[in-house]
Write a protein that holds these residues in place. Structure first.
Motif, mmCIF file in Angstrom:
data_model
loop_
_atom_site.group_PDB
_atom_site.id
_atom_site.type_symbol
_atom_site.label_atom_id
_atom_site.label_comp_id
_atom_site.label_asym_id
_atom_site.label_seq_id
_atom_site.Cartn_x
_atom_site.Cartn_y
_atom_site.Cartn_z
ATOM 1 N N ARG A 172 0.768 -1.253 0.011
ATOM 2 C CA ARG A 172 0.125 -0.121 -0.100
ATOM 3 C C ARG A 172 0.814 1.300 -0.105
ATOM 4 N N THR A 173 1.870 1.444 0.821
ATOM 5 C CA THR A 173 2.753 2.335 0.843
ATOM 6 C C THR A 173 3.510 2.479 -0.519
ATOM 7 N N THR A 174 3.808 1.449 -1.337
ATOM 8 C CA THR A 174 4.535 1.644 -2.625
ATOM 9 C C THR A 174 3.353 2.296 -3.579
ATOM 10 N N VAL A 175 2.291 1.657 -3.560
ATOM 11 C CA VAL A 175 1.174 2.399 -4.344
ATOM 12 C C VAL A 175 1.060 3.623 -4.114
ATOM 13 N N SER A 176 0.888 4.153 -2.720
ATOM 14 C CA SER A 176 0.733 5.647 -2.562
ATOM 15 C C SER A 176 1.847 6.454 -3.034
ATOM 16 N N ASP A 177 2.990 5.898 -2.866
ATOM 17 C CA ASP A 177 4.224 6.630 -3.348
ATOM 18 C C ASP A 177 4.170 7.021 -4.888
ATOM 19 N N VAL A 178 3.734 5.853 -5.621
ATOM 20 C CA VAL A 178 3.817 5.981 -6.856
ATOM 21 C C VAL A 178 2.819 6.895 -7.263
ATOM 22 N N LEU A 179 1.403 6.874 -6.720
ATOM 23 C CA LEU A 179 0.387 7.765 -7.252
ATOM 24 C C LEU A 179 0.692 9.088 -6.887
ATOM 25 N N ALA A 180 1.292 9.362 -5.795
ATOM 26 C CA ALA A 180 1.711 10.769 -5.356
ATOM 27 C C ALA A 180 2.819 11.370 -6.472
ATOM 28 N N ARG A 181 3.487 10.562 -7.013
ATOM 29 C CA ARG A 181 4.508 11.132 -8.061
ATOM 30 C C ARG A 181 3.988 11.285 -9.233
ATOM 31 N N TRP A 182 2.647 10.682 -9.734
ATOM 32 C CA TRP A 182 2.090 10.765 -10.849
ATOM 33 C C TRP A 182 1.059 11.982 -10.433
ATOM 34 N N ARG A 183 0.636 12.244 -9.570
ATOM 35 C CA ARG A 183 -0.027 13.435 -9.190
ATOM 36 C C ARG A 183 0.578 14.695 -9.245
ATOM 37 N N ASP A 184 1.949 14.606 -8.897
ATOM 38 C CA ASP A 184 2.425 15.863 -8.878
ATOM 39 C C ASP A 184 3.150 16.212 -10.407
ATOM 40 N N SER A 185 3.431 15.089 -11.144
ATOM 41 C CA SER A 185 3.896 15.103 -12.381
ATOM 42 C C SER A 185 2.771 15.728 -13.568
ATOM 43 N N ILE A 186 1.516 15.151 -13.320
ATOM 44 C CA ILE A 186 0.603 15.422 -14.240
ATOM 45 C C ILE A 186 -0.213 16.750 -13.715
ATOM 46 N N GLY A 187 -0.223 17.017 -12.074
ATOM 47 C CA GLY A 187 -0.947 18.114 -11.823
ATOM 48 C C GLY A 187 -2.379 17.809 -11.632
ATOM 49 N N ALA A 188 -2.663 16.812 -11.176
ATOM 50 C CA ALA A 188 -4.247 16.353 -10.844
ATOM 51 C C ALA A 188 -4.221 15.173 -10.022
ATOM 52 N N PRO A 189 -5.231 14.979 -9.121
ATOM 53 C CA PRO A 189 -5.493 13.839 -8.108
ATOM 54 C C PRO A 189 -5.488 12.778 -8.843
ATOM 55 N N VAL A 190 -4.824 11.409 -8.379
ATOM 56 C CA VAL A 190 -4.941 10.331 -8.813
ATOM 57 C C VAL A 190 -5.523 9.157 -8.227
ATOM 58 N N TYR A 191 -6.443 8.299 -8.829
ATOM 59 C CA TYR A 191 -7.228 7.380 -8.216
ATOM 60 C C TYR A 191 -6.807 5.944 -8.607
ATOM 61 N N TYR A 192 -6.934 4.896 -7.915
ATOM 62 C CA TYR A 192 -6.627 3.531 -8.134
ATOM 63 C C TYR A 192 -7.900 2.826 -7.691
ATOM 64 N N ALA A 193 -8.173 1.718 -8.639
ATOM 65 C CA ALA A 193 -9.477 0.929 -8.141
ATOM 66 C C ALA A 193 -9.242 -0.364 -8.729
ATOM 67 N N THR A 194 -10.105 -1.289 -8.145
ATOM 68 C CA THR A 194 -9.992 -2.635 -8.932
ATOM 69 C C THR A 194 -11.454 -2.959 -8.934
ATOM 70 N N TYR A 195 -11.714 -4.225 -9.605
ATOM 71 C CA TYR A 195 -13.068 -4.759 -9.550
ATOM 72 C C TYR A 195 -12.945 -6.084 -9.061
ATOM 73 N N ARG A 196 -13.265 -6.236 -7.645
ATOM 74 C CA ARG A 196 -13.093 -7.571 -7.109
ATOM 75 C C ARG A 196 -14.643 -8.257 -6.483
ATOM 76 N N GLU A 197 -14.789 -9.436 -6.723
ATOM 77 C CA GLU A 197 -15.980 -9.877 -6.151
ATOM 78 C C GLU A 197 -17.312 -9.321 -6.443
ATOM 79 N N GLY A 198 -17.147 -9.010 -7.615
ATOM 80 C CA GLY A 198 -18.355 -8.230 -8.051
ATOM 81 C C GLY A 198 -18.715 -6.732 -7.791
#
Length: 244
Positions: A76-102
């Motif tokens: 989770r920490t790794t994902v958060s770090d990656v998303l924060a890097r993309w947020r800053d480079s793109i200049g927009a909030p970034v969201y990550y989601a999956t589809y699990r168990e319907g």
């Protein structure tokens, strides 16, 4: 505190022995007197951190649960770090989601000052037809899974721009396809535009998205393309480690 430190040393010593180790060996490796080692080992077995089998000590279920939780937290920490890097480079909030168990599950959102995330005013799980993340996830499912999802979470209008019905949504998802980006203008919330791109790794159905104020809608497509490039670079980096 001393007893805790000695118990931790014993746990670490046991963890180094995949096929178990006897008390005398563990005492020798940790520099503990044998009676002290025996006492702590019995306590650790009683608490479930170790188990004993034919005179050998192994990690117990409690210790294994701690290990799994630690690994999960690290991911989770790794994902958060990656998303924060993309947020800053793109200049927009970034969201990550999956589809699990319907169900749609938003696992991580990275925003910050000047880049606030969109407010979840209607449950993301129930309104996948209206936001880019949900549409991107549904587009990756087969027809039966999509229809099952819409039976449980019917299309309903959230704004004047929301897709009007399930039939039109299914047509849109067919046009998008499993690999296409999804662009959404004020369908979930007035004043907000969103884009999502699929993130497919193994059997995981995932998506990454970003949102912008409607006044910046002209940036949306370029930002989505940049997000897709960032995902491509990330996959190139981790593919060698996956193959190993």
């Amino acid at each position: 505190m001393g007893s805790v430190q000695r118990a931790m040393r014993l746990l670490e010593a046991v963890a180094r022995h995949q096929h178990g180790a006897p008390a005398k060996q563990l005492a020798r490796e940790t520099g503990l007197a044998l009676p002290t080692a025996y006492h702590l080992l019995r306590t650790l077995v009683h608490e479930g951190y170790l188990r004993r089998d034919r005179g050998l000590f192994f990690l117990g279920e409690a210790a294994e649960r701690l290990g799994r939780r630690g690994a999960q937290q690290k991911r989770r920490t790794t994902v958060s770090d990656v998303l924060a890097r993309w947020r800053d480079s793109i200049g927009a909030p970034v969201y990550y989601a999956t589809y699990r168990e319907g169900e749609i599950q938003v696992l991580c959102v990275s925003d910050g000052p000047g880049r606030p995330a969109g407010r979840e005013w209607a449950d993301f799980r129930e309104t996948g037809h209206a936001h880019a993340l949900g549409q991107c996830l549904l587009a990756q499912l087969d027809d039966a899974a999509r229809r099952d999802h819409l039976d449980r979470h019917p299309v309903r209008p959230l704004t004047p721009y929301t897709v009007p019905n399930g039939h039109e949504l299914l047509r849109r998802l067919d046009r998008v396809g499993r690999t296409g980006p999804v662009i959404e203008h004020q369908e979930y919330a007035l004043g907000t535009v969103c884009a999502a791109v699929p993130l497919t790794m193994g059997d995981t159905v995932g998506a990454l998205a970003l949102s912008l104020p409607h006044r910046q809608a002209d940036r949306l497509l370029a930002a989505a393309r940049q997000l897709r490039r960032e995902i491509g670079r990330l996959i190139e980096q981790i593919t060698p480690s996956i193959s190993i």
